[in-house]
Scaffold this active site. Structure first.
Site, mmCIF file in Angstrom:
data_model
loop_
_atom_site.group_PDB
_atom_site.id
_atom_site.type_symbol
_atom_site.label_atom_id
_atom_site.label_comp_id
_atom_site.label_asym_id
_atom_site.label_seq_id
_atom_site.Cartn_x
_atom_site.Cartn_y
_atom_site.Cartn_z
ATOM 1 N N LYS A 68 0.882 -1.167 0.000
ATOM 2 C CA LYS A 68 0.000 0.000 0.000
ATOM 3 C C LYS A 68 0.924 1.222 0.000
ATOM 4 C CE LYS A 68 -3.923 1.877 2.600
ATOM 5 N NZ LYS A 68 -4.812 2.109 1.448
ATOM 6 N N CYS B 1 -3.474 9.439 -6.919
ATOM 7 C CA CYS B 1 -4.634 9.072 -6.095
ATOM 8 C C CYS B 1 -5.716 10.147 -6.224
ATOM 9 C CB CYS B 1 -4.235 8.922 -4.636
ATOM 10 S SG CYS B 1 -5.643 8.559 -3.588
#
Lengths: 331, 270
Positions: free
Chosen positions: A45, A154
Site C-alpha cells: 500500500k 490518487c
C-alpha cells in the site's frame, strides 16, 4: 506447460499477476499471503514518510458493476514500512526455501501457482510535496525492494493535497526526477491517472524524466454514490476513485495508446481485471505485468490462482508457449 | 453482490443495561451466529457489529455506548434510518447433539447467546460461562438463563454475581481436578476480550477439545480487500477467513493475544 514468466525492468517474475497497490498490502504477512495465493509479485500500500490518517468509514463500497473507494491513503509512516518490509523479506525467504524443498505452503492448487523461483516486491510510495517524494524514496530504497512504484495519481486526497501531480506533465516529471536521483539502480515505475486530457504526453514527460516503467491506470473519477433514503453521499469523503469491470476498456485503451507511443517502456496494467482472459487482453494491449485489485472483492484472494489457471489454459488452447510473447501484439 | 449499505428502519429499541442498547431492524439477508454486519450512521461512522440475533425476518445488533458511533446508535429511536451492509464472515458451527462450553467475556455474550439459542434447537447442551467486572456488566444474562438445555455460569471479578474470578477459571474449576470432566465437551466457543480468548484457546488446545474462536481486527471494507484486518504471520483477513476461526488456525496467529493493528496498520499491544 506454458511458461508464464515475464521480465519487467530486468526483474524476473514467475507470472505477470501482482496485487494493485492499496489492496491487501498493509503488512508484510499480508503481502506474503498474496504470494502464497499465486501472485507473481506483490505491491505495498502507498508508503508515506510520516503517519498519514485516512478518511472515516465508509471508505469502500462495491456492487457487481463497480467499486468506489476513498480510503484516503492511511499509513503508519517510515518506521512501520521498515518493519513490515523486513518482515516480508523474512517470510519470503521461508516461502522460497519451502518451495525448493517441495513442501511449500502455497494455497494455489495448480502447478503454475506452485512453480516459484522468486517473489518480487514493488514498494509503492506517496507524498504531498516533491521533497517528501525524494525523502521517502531514499529511505525505501535502503530496504531494497525490487521495484519502486510512485503514486502521483490518487484521486481521493484532493481536498487535502490538491490536484494530483499526475494531472500536469511538468509536475509528474519533477516528482519522477527527484525520485530517480536517490534510488540507485532500483527501477522506478510511475502510476498515472486516467483523469487527464492527454495521458500519452504525461507518460512521455515522465519517461523523459527517467521513469523506467509506467503503471496504468489508477482509479477513475472520482465518482459519487448517494444513499437515496438519507440523501447522504455514502463515502464519508463524499467522492472516491472508481474501479472494477467498467474500468477495463478505459485501461486497455490507455495502455494501448501509451505502448504504441513508447514501445520500449514496460507497463504494469491495472483496471478492472477479473480473470485470466482480462489479464491476457491487457498484455496484448501492451502490459507486461497485470495488477488485480477490485477482482479480489469478487473472487477472493484466490483470484490469483484462478486467473493463472485461466491464462495457462488459454495459452495451451491457442498454442502460446510463452505468455510474454503476447505482450503488445494487438493488431 | 451488493456491498453498498441498505437503508433500514429501526423497528425496536431495547435498553439491555444502562450502557448496552439493542436495535432491531428488518433486513433482506439472513445472518448466522458469529457473523457481523457493517453498521453506518450517515455523517458519523461505519463499524462492524456482531449480529446478536436473527429471527428469520429481523436482525438485532447490540451496542455498548463507548465510542462516537455506538453513542450515536444508542440514541436511535424506532423509525430512525441507518445503513447496513453484510452479513459478513464465518459462522459458529456445531454438530447435532454436541456438548458445548461457551465462554463469553463482557459484550461477547451477544453472538454466543444467538449461537446457544440455535444450537439447543439441534439437540446440543450448553454450559455458558459469562465473565465480567461486576454483575452490572452481564447483559443478556436473563435470556441465557431461560434457554433450554443451557446452564448459565456467571463469573465476576468482584464476586458480585456467581463465581469470583474469570469465566475461564470458572470453566476450569467446573471441569474438576486434573480436568477430570473435560471429556464432557465436544466443542468450545469463545467470544470476548482477546486475552481471555487466548486463555480459552490454550486450555482447549491442551485438552484436545475442538474450539471456535472469534478473532476480530480493525475492519474497513468487510469483504477481504482493504487488508486492514490481517494477522501475523498467516496474513489472512479476519473479516473473511474469520472472525470465527478454528483453534487450529488461531494457534498459527503469532500476534493472537499479543497485539493488533490500528486504522493506520500500526501494531498496538493488547
Amino acid at each position: 506447460m506454458t511458461d508464464l514468466s515475464v521480465k519487467f525492468c530486468g526483474v524476473q517474475f514467475d507470472n505477470p499477476l501482482v496485487n494493485a497497490s492499496g489492496i491487501l498490502g498493509i503488512t508484510g504477512a499480508s503481502l506474503a499471503n498474496v504470494g502464497r495465493n499465486g501472485a507473481g509479485g506483490v505491491t505495498t500500500k502507498s508508503l508515506w514518510l510520516s503517519e498519514h490518517v485516512g478518511h472515516k468509514s465508509p471508505v469502500i463500497i462495491a456492487n457487481d458493476y463497480y467499486m468506489l473507494n476513498a480510503v484516503g491513503l492511511p499509513d503508519g509512516g517510515l518506521e512501520k514500512a521498515q518493519s513490515e518490509i523486513n518482515h516480508f523479506i523474512e517470510l519470503r525467504r521461508e516461502f522460497l526455501k519451502d518451495f525448493k524443498a517441495g513442501s511449500n505452503d502455497a494455497v494455489g492448487k495448480n502447478a503454475q501457482a506452485r512453480k516459484r523461483k522468486y517473489l518480487p516486491l514493488i514498494a509503492n510510495i506517496v507524498a504531498g510535496k516533491v521533497e517528501d517524494f525524494e525523502n521517502i524514496a531514499r529511505e525505501i530504497a535502503c530496504l531494497e525492494p525490487d521495484i519502486i512504484e510512485v503514486n502521483i495519481s490518487c484521486p481521493n486526497v484532493e481536498s487535502e493535497l490538491g490536484k494530483p501531480f499526475a494531472c500536469v506533465a511538468a509536475d509528474a516529471a519533477t516528482v519522477t526526477r527527484h525520485v530517480k536521483k536517490v534510488v540507485g539502480n532500483i527501477p522506478v515505475t510511475v502510476k498515472l491517472s486516467p483523469n487527464v486530457e492527454d495521458i500519452v504526453s504525461i507518460a512521455r514527460a515522465v519517461v523523459d524524466a527517467g521513469a523506467d516503467a509506467l503503471t496504468l491506470i489508477n482509479t477513475a473519477g472520482p465518482g459519487m454514490a448517494i444513499n437515496i433514503e438519507t440523501r447522504m453521499p455514502i463515502l464519508t469523503n463524499r467522492v472516491g476513485g472508481l474501479s472494477g469491470a467498467a474500468l477495463k476498456p478505459l485501461a486497455i485503451k490507455i495502455i494501448h495508446d501509451v505502448h504504441r507511443a513508447l514501445p520500449n517502456i514496460p507497463i504494469i496494467g491495472t483496471g478492472g481485471v477479473l480473470s485470466g482472459q482480462d489479464a491476457l487482453e491487457m498484455m496484448i494491449a501492451g502490459a507486461t505485468l497485470v495488477g488485480i485489485g477490485t477482482g479480489i472483492a469478487l473472487r477472493g484472494v484466490e483470484i490469483f490462482d484462478l486467473a493463472l489457471r485461466e491464462m495457462a489454459d488459454w495459452c495451451e488452447e491457442n498454442g502460446v508457449e510463452k505468455v510474454s510473447d503476447v505482450i503488445g501484439t494487438v493488431k | 453482490m451488493n456491498l453498498f449499505p441498505s437503508s433500514v428502519r429501526i423497528t425496536k429499541v431495547n435498553k439491555e443495561t444502562p450502557l448496552v442498547t439493542s436495535l432491531v431492524f428488518e433486513y433482506p439477508e439472513r445472518a448466522a451466529p458469529g457473523q457481523f454486519v457493517m453498521v453506518w450512521v450517515p455523517g458519523v461512522d461505519e463499524k462492524p457489529m456482531s449480529v446478536a440475533f436473527d429471527d428469520g425476518k429481523s436482525i438485532t445488533v447490540s451496542v455498548a455506548a463507548v465510542g462516537t458511533l455506538s453513542k450515536a446508535l444508542s440514541e436511535k429511536k424506532v423509525g430512525d434510518v441507518i445503513g447496513v451492509r453484510g452479513p459478513f464472515g464465518q459462522k459458529f458451527t456445531w454438530k447435532k447433539g454436541d456438548r458445548i462450553a461457551m465462554l463469553a467475556g463482557g459484550y461477547g455474550v451477544a453472538p454466543l447467546y444467538f449461537a446457544a439459542h440455535e444450537a439447543v434447537k439441534d439437540g446440543c447442551t450448553v454450559d455458558f460461562f459469562h465473565g465480567a467486572r461486576t454483575h452490572e456488566y452481564l447483559p443478556f444474562a436473563d435470556r441465557v438463563e431461560v434457554l433450554m438445555n443451557t446452564t448459565y455460569y456467571p463469573a465476576t471479578d468482584d464476586g458480585s454475581r456467581g463465581f469470583k474470578g474469570t469465566s475461564v477459571a470458572c470453566w476450569v474449576e467446573k471441569m474438576g481436578d486434573d480436568y477430570a470432566e473435560a471429556q464432557k465437551y465436544d466443542l468450545v466457543m469463545t467470544c470476548g476480550p482477546e486475552r481471555m480468548m487466548k486463555a480459552v484457546s490454550d486450555v482447549a488446545f491442551e485438552l484436545g477439545i475442538k474450539a471456535l474462536v472469534s478473532v476480530e481486527r480493525y475492519m474497513k471494507c468487510g469483504f477481504g480487500i482493504c487488508g486492514n484486518c490481517v494477522v501475523d504471520d498467516s496474513g489472512i483477513t479476519t473479516c473473511k477467513k474469520g472472525t470465527v476461526m478454528d483453534n487450529e488456525e488461531v494457534r498459527k496467529i503469532a500476534e493472537f493475544g499479543v497485539y493488533h493493528r490500528d486504522s493506520l496498520g500500526k501494531k498496538v499491544n493488547w
